[in-house]
Design a protein around this motif. Structure first.
Motif, PDB file in Angstrom:
ATOM      1  N   LYS A  20      56.389  49.845  50.965  1.00  0.00           N
ATOM      2  CA  LYS A  20      55.404  49.526  52.006  1.00  0.00           C
ATOM      3  C   LYS A  20      55.047  50.729  52.867  1.00  0.00           C
ATOM      4  O   LYS A  20      53.938  50.803  53.398  1.00  0.00           O
ATOM      5  N   VAL A  21      55.986  51.651  53.019  1.00  0.00           N
ATOM      6  CA  VAL A  21      55.705  52.832  53.854  1.00  0.00           C
ATOM      7  C   VAL A  21      54.506  53.589  53.314  1.00  0.00           C
ATOM      8  O   VAL A  21      53.586  53.966  54.061  1.00  0.00           O
ATOM      9  N   GLY A  22      54.484  53.817  51.999  1.00  0.00           N
ATOM     10  CA  GLY A  22      53.359  54.517  51.392  1.00  0.00           C
ATOM     11  C   GLY A  22      52.130  53.647  51.261  1.00  0.00           C
ATOM     12  O   GLY A  22      51.001  54.098  51.498  1.00  0.00           O
ATOM     13  N   ARG A  23      52.337  52.389  50.900  1.00  0.00           N
ATOM     14  CA  ARG A  23      51.214  51.484  50.642  1.00  0.00           C
ATOM     15  C   ARG A  23      50.377  51.239  51.896  1.00  0.00           C
ATOM     16  O   ARG A  23      49.151  51.100  51.821  1.00  0.00           O
ATOM     17  N   PHE A  24      51.011  51.212  53.054  1.00  0.00           N
ATOM     18  CA  PHE A  24      50.290  50.947  54.304  1.00  0.00           C
ATOM     19  C   PHE A  24      50.052  52.222  55.120  1.00  0.00           C
ATOM     20  O   PHE A  24      49.582  52.141  56.254  1.00  0.00           O
ATOM     21  N   GLY A  25      50.373  53.380  54.545  1.00  0.00           N
ATOM     22  CA  GLY A  25      50.121  54.640  55.243  1.00  0.00           C
ATOM     23  C   GLY A  25      50.835  54.747  56.578  1.00  0.00           C
ATOM     24  O   GLY A  25      50.267  55.231  57.568  1.00  0.00           O
ATOM     25  N   LEU A  26      52.104  54.307  56.622  1.00  0.00           N
ATOM     26  CA  LEU A  26      52.814  54.236  57.898  1.00  0.00           C
ATOM     27  C   LEU A  26      53.145  55.618  58.464  1.00  0.00           C
ATOM     28  O   LEU A  26      53.130  55.801  59.686  1.00  0.00           O
ATOM     29  N   VAL A  27      53.455  56.583  57.596  1.00  0.00           N
ATOM     30  CA  VAL A  27      53.784  57.929  58.090  1.00  0.00           C
ATOM     31  C   VAL A  27      52.573  58.522  58.804  1.00  0.00           C
ATOM     32  O   VAL A  27      52.673  59.016  59.943  1.00  0.00           O
ATOM     33  N   GLU A  28      51.419  58.483  58.145  1.00  0.00           N
ATOM     34  CA  GLU A  28      50.211  59.067  58.727  1.00  0.00           C
ATOM     35  C   GLU A  28      49.813  58.355  60.020  1.00  0.00           C
ATOM     36  O   GLU A  28      49.438  59.001  61.010  1.00  0.00           O
ATOM     37  N   ARG A  29      49.900  57.023  59.996  1.00  0.00           N
ATOM     38  CA  ARG A  29      49.508  56.256  61.181  1.00  0.00           C
ATOM     39  C   ARG A  29      50.433  56.558  62.361  1.00  0.00           C
ATOM     40  O   ARG A  29      49.966  56.740  63.501  1.00  0.00           O
ATOM     41  N   ALA A  30      51.729  56.650  62.111  1.00  0.00           N
ATOM     42  CA  ALA A  30      52.682  56.938  63.190  1.00  0.00           C
ATOM     43  C   ALA A  30      52.449  58.329  63.765  1.00  0.00           C
ATOM     44  O   ALA A  30      52.490  58.516  64.990  1.00  0.00           O
ATOM     45  N   GLU A  31      52.197  59.301  62.902  1.00  0.00           N
ATOM     46  CA  GLU A  31      51.970  60.666  63.382  1.00  0.00           C
ATOM     47  C   GLU A  31      50.664  60.770  64.159  1.00  0.00           C
ATOM     48  O   GLU A  31      50.571  61.525  65.147  1.00  0.00           O
ATOM     49  N   GLU A  32      49.664  59.993  63.768  1.00  0.00           N
ATOM     50  CA  GLU A  32      48.407  59.971  64.530  1.00  0.00           C
ATOM     51  C   GLU A  32      48.640  59.476  65.957  1.00  0.00           C
ATOM     52  O   GLU A  32      47.970  59.911  66.896  1.00  0.00           O
ATOM     53  N   LEU A  33      49.611  58.567  66.101  1.00  0.00           N
ATOM     54  CA  LEU A  33      49.908  57.995  67.418  1.00  0.00           C
ATOM     55  C   LEU A  33      50.925  58.819  68.191  1.00  0.00           C
ATOM     56  O   LEU A  33      51.392  58.400  69.263  1.00  0.00           O
ATOM     57  N   GLY A  34      51.308  59.981  67.661  1.00  0.00           N
ATOM     58  CA  GLY A  34      52.164  60.901  68.395  1.00  0.00           C
ATOM     59  C   GLY A  34      53.645  60.800  68.106  1.00  0.00           C
ATOM     60  O   GLY A  34      54.452  61.468  68.780  1.00  0.00           O
ATOM     61  N   ALA A  35      54.058  60.002  67.133  1.00  0.00           N
ATOM     62  CA  ALA A  35      55.478  59.850  66.819  1.00  0.00           C
ATOM     63  C   ALA A  35      55.918  60.899  65.798  1.00  0.00           C
ATOM     64  O   ALA A  35      55.120  61.367  64.980  1.00  0.00           O
ATOM     65  N   ARG A  36      57.194  61.256  65.845  1.00  0.00           N
ATOM     66  CA  ARG A  36      57.783  62.106  64.807  1.00  0.00           C
ATOM     67  C   ARG A  36      58.453  61.203  63.787  1.00  0.00           C
ATOM     68  O   ARG A  36      59.205  60.289  64.150  1.00  0.00           O
ATOM     69  N   VAL A  37      58.189  61.448  62.513  1.00  0.00           N
ATOM     70  CA  VAL A  37      58.703  60.599  61.443  1.00  0.00           C
ATOM     71  C   VAL A  37      59.800  61.330  60.681  1.00  0.00           C
ATOM     72  O   VAL A  37      59.627  62.482  60.271  1.00  0.00           O
ATOM     73  N   VAL A  38      60.937  60.653  60.507  1.00  0.00           N
ATOM     74  CA  VAL A  38      62.015  61.137  59.651  1.00  0.00           C
ATOM     75  C   VAL A  38      61.968  60.292  58.388  1.00  0.00           C
ATOM     76  O   VAL A  38      62.297  59.103  58.404  1.00  0.00           O
ATOM     77  N   LEU A  39      61.520  60.905  57.283  1.00  0.00           N
ATOM     78  CA  LEU A  39      61.375  60.181  56.029  1.00  0.00           C
ATOM     79  C   LEU A  39      62.644  60.343  55.195  1.00  0.00           C
ATOM     80  O   LEU A  39      63.046  61.458  54.853  1.00  0.00           O
ATOM     81  N   LEU A  40      63.274  59.220  54.879  1.00  0.00           N
ATOM     82  CA  LEU A  40      64.518  59.257  54.118  1.00  0.00           C
ATOM     83  C   LEU A  40      64.254  59.629  52.667  1.00  0.00           C
ATOM     84  O   LEU A  40      63.202  59.301  52.106  1.00  0.00           O
ATOM     85  N   ASP A  41      65.221  60.290  52.057  1.00  0.00           N
ATOM     86  CA  ASP A  41      65.159  60.656  50.639  1.00  0.00           C
ATOM     87  C   ASP A  41      65.927  59.603  49.849  1.00  0.00           C
ATOM     88  O   ASP A  41      67.149  59.506  49.961  1.00  0.00           O
TER      89      ASP A  41
END
Length: 465
Positions: free
Chosen positions: A147-168
């Protein structure tokens, strides 16, 4: 005070009407049955009753045994209801059966509406929130089927000023350590896009530092998000809280020092989820293991002390962060109307044979096979030094005794102001309560409805208040 009385009285009038309609529909069922005695009305009742009993017995044989008895159980479970339908059609009783079902269904529907009206929901208090300046969100790209990729959550969060830690996904990480590192670096909000197990670990760090916590419904079932009233169909809407949010205070569960936001399971389910093959074949793994877990000689039976109440020889125990409305729907859409009542929900199951399985099918929450109550502290014991435990679906092993408690109002949760909200829970139907609501003193139930739910007690019974 005046506002509270007006709301309760207004709801009481409509609730009284619906309760009387429920009683009228129930009486209608009895009238139809009485008029149909000569036309096979008793046959409808007896056949339906026997069909339900045989179906429950068949399911028990199918789940608890192997080989020929399992095959026989499957045949009985399917043939019993089919045979009842054939009987109704052959003897011309289908119309009588249909009318009875419709009348009884109407009675139950009106009764549930009456209970909801008499017990208006009490929303968790929310306060305006200041948008975070240094939000840190931990995201699991595999969670919920991607869902993270499917809903573009990383990009959306960064647009709103958040820092994203993406797990491997190929390198398991200590998410609690990542959260603590973010706090050290100055984070003023922690959040998770992932499953409920990950949510709990990071939520504990947020609670420890009195920071707001953001839930992004990117897991598989998202039970915590559901009970917070968040949008589970579009997790990107949860991120709106970063710029237009409000804050709730909710309880956080603790099982021997490990946090949980939903449930802790002991016994049958916890044993099943320990198996490596479970994730790839849930149904097959469960069917393979069930006979040994339910009736095997070496199966571990559980004891528990919920405050002052003792439970013995349980096959399964479910401890929840605040009680569910009813154990009838825990497997699917079961809901907790409150996350801030400061009590654990406790569900114990003990089914030894086909007779108890039939009793459970017929009587539901009133069955002696089921124990439903609430408590502030639950201590789980067993004749083993260590037992399997499923914490928010995560398979663990813990030394006995295992103690479950709550940290009342420990967690600050940031949620969007514009969110679906928590659906009104459907309370279990208790006919003494319906009769009292229909014919009792007006307004007598207004105060009783303050909590919005029946408070479970031992044996699945609730006070008729």
């Amino acid at each position: 005070m005046a506002r509270t009385r007006t709301t309760g009285t207004g709801a009481s009038g409509a609730a009284r009407l619906m309760a009387r309609l429920a009683v009228l529909a129930a009486i209608g069922s009895l009238v139809v049955l009485g008029l149909a005695i000569g036309e096979g009305g008793l046959v409808v009742i007896v056949a339906g009753f026997l069909g339900l009993v045989l179906c429950a017995v068949g399911v028990w044989w199918f789940v608890a045994h192997r080989g020929a008895l399992r095959l026989l159980g499957a045949l009985v479970a399917v043939a019993a209801p089919a045979g009842v339908l054939v009987l109704f059609a052959h003897d011309g009783l289908w119309l009588t059966a249909l009318i009875l079902v419709l009348c009884w269904g109407a009675a139950l529907a009106c009764a549930r509406v009456a209970l909801r009206m008499s017990r208006p929901p009490r929303p968790t208090p929310a306060v305006p929130a200041v948008p975070p300046a240094r939000a840190v969100l931990i995201m699991n790209p595999k969670s919920g089927g991607g869902k993270v990729g499917r809903f573009g959550l990383v990009e959306r969060a960064e647009e709103l000023g958040a820092r994203v830690v993406l797990l491997d996904p190929s390198a398991p990480a200590d998410v609690a350590a990542l959260a603590r590192e973010a706090v050290t670096e100055g984070a003023d909000l922690l959040g998770v896009a992932g499953g409920d197990g990950t949510q709990a670990l990071v939520a504990a760090v947020a609670a420890e530092h009195d920071l707001p916590f953001l839930v992004v419904s990117a897991g598989t079932r998202n039970h915590f998000a559901m009970d917070l009233g968040l949008d589970r169909s579009d997790p990107s809407r949860c991120l709106d809280a970063l710029t237009d949010g409000e804050e709730l205070r909710v309880d956080l569960g603790d099982v021997d020092g490990r946090p949980f936001v939903n449930t802790v399971s002991f016994g049958v389910y916890a044993d099943v989820v320990q198996r490596p093959e479970y994730r790839d074949d849930k149904a097959g793994t469960a069917l393979t293991l069930m006979p040994d877990l339910l009736l095997g000689d070496g199966v571990t039976r559980l004891g528990a002390k919920a405050d002052s109440t003792e439970l013995t020889s349980q096959q399964a125990l479910l401890i929840s962060n605040n009680p569910y409305v009813s154990p009838d729907d825990l497997s699917g859409g079961g809901r907790r109307p409150r996350l801030d009542d400061g009590e654990l929900g406790v569900l114990g199951i003990r089914v030894e044979d086909a007779a108890q399985a039939a009793d459970l099918a017929l009587r539901g929450t009133q069955s002696t096979a089921l124990t439903v109550l609430s408590a502030h502290r639950v201590e789980v014991t067993a004749d083993a030094d260590e037992i399997p435990v499923a914490v928010d679906g995560e398979a663990l092993r813990m030394a006995t005794p295992v103690v479950c408690t709550l940290r009342p109002l420990a967690l600050r949760v940031l949620v969007p102001r514009d969110r679906p909200g928590v659906a009104v829970a459907t309370p279990p139907v208790r006919w003494p309560r319906i009769l009292s609501l229909a014919f009792g003193r007006p307004g007598a139930h207004a105060a009783d409805g303050a909590s919005g739910t029946d408070r479970p007690r031992k044996g699945g019974r609730t006070p008729d208040g």
